[in-house]
Design a protein around this motif. Structure first.
Motif: not given
Ligand SMILES: [Mn+2]
Length: 246
Positions: A145-150
């Protein structure tokens, strides 16, 4: 907008044809279109191992680049084929040999066209897709989830190869962590890459690589309906290729 995300095809063109018909697409000239304007999404690994990798490149190029009726993101096999076409010194194995064989058997002018089509398809492709209106992310091997946008190196390697540990099991397959167990997001993560006998739903993640090229099935996940549609494979069954989860 309705989307039909299609799992790893790996050159299984005939099964893809059958799947498109099961999803009520119609063949129009050389592509498939849905009467309601639904958008097919190829989640990578369209070539290698199966019988018709060149036809897959031509079809996906036509649908995605030429007619803009479908979406495509790359998988690890796509990445390797791209590097092969660049002229890099890649090992022609793990399935790439079947694609290279088909390619080398084409007349020279057709080789040039297939190479150009695939490179253009690959170069225009995003690393993963954010289907806003379907509340879904599509990434070949999944995404945290925290990779989304990277889009950095770490994320790039994750979406292409998955959550690998760098270690291998007794059969030489990479040992992967089960990132899906830890996913807490409310957007669907639709992915493939690891063959499973049935579509595997964990929280709001779904693995739709049902190992068509290993003799099981080709699967699509329809959004926003949240329904899977599968067709049987015509390839010989190879039980050892499927991941078992407890
Ligand atoms: Mn893959």
């Amino acid at each position: 907008m309705g989307y039909d995300v299609i799992g790893d095809v790996h050159g299984c063109f005939d099964e893809l044809h059958t799947l498109f018909l099961a999803l009520e697409y119609r063949r129009r000239q050389r592509i498939y279109v849905h009467p309601d304007g639904r958008v097919p999404v190829f989640l990578g690994d369209i070539t290698d191992r199966g019988p018709y990798s060149v036809a897959m490149i031509q079809l996906v190029y036509e649908m995605v680049v030429k007619h803009q009726k479908a979406l495509y993101i790359p998988g690890n096999h796509c990445n390797k084929l791209y590097r092969y076409f660049l002229g890099n010194n890649v090992q022609v194995r793990h399935g790439l040999e079947t694609t290279v064989d088909e390619y080398r058997n084409l007349p020279r002018f057709e080789q040039q066209s297939v190479r150009k089509q695939f490179m253009e398809l690959y170069e225009q492709a995003p690393l993963y897709l954010d289907l806003h209106d379907a509340n879904a992310i599509v990434a070949h091997a999944g995404i945290k989830e925290h990779y989304i946008g990277r889009h950095d190196k770490k994320v790039r390697s994750f979406v292409l190869y998955g959550d690998v540990t760098g270690k291998y099991d007794a059969d030489g397959r990479p040992i992967r962590r089960d990132w899906a167990q830890h996913y807490k997001g409310d957007r669907w993560i639709v992915y493939g890459h690891t063959p499973v006998m049935e579509p595997r739903i964990v929280h709001k993640t779904i693995n739709i690589d049902t190992g068509c090229v290993f003799g099981n099935a080709l699967t699509a996940y329809r959004l926003p309906e949240e329904k899977t549609v599968s067709v049987s494979s015509e390839q010989p069954f190879a039980a050892e290729k499927f991941q078992c989860f407890d």
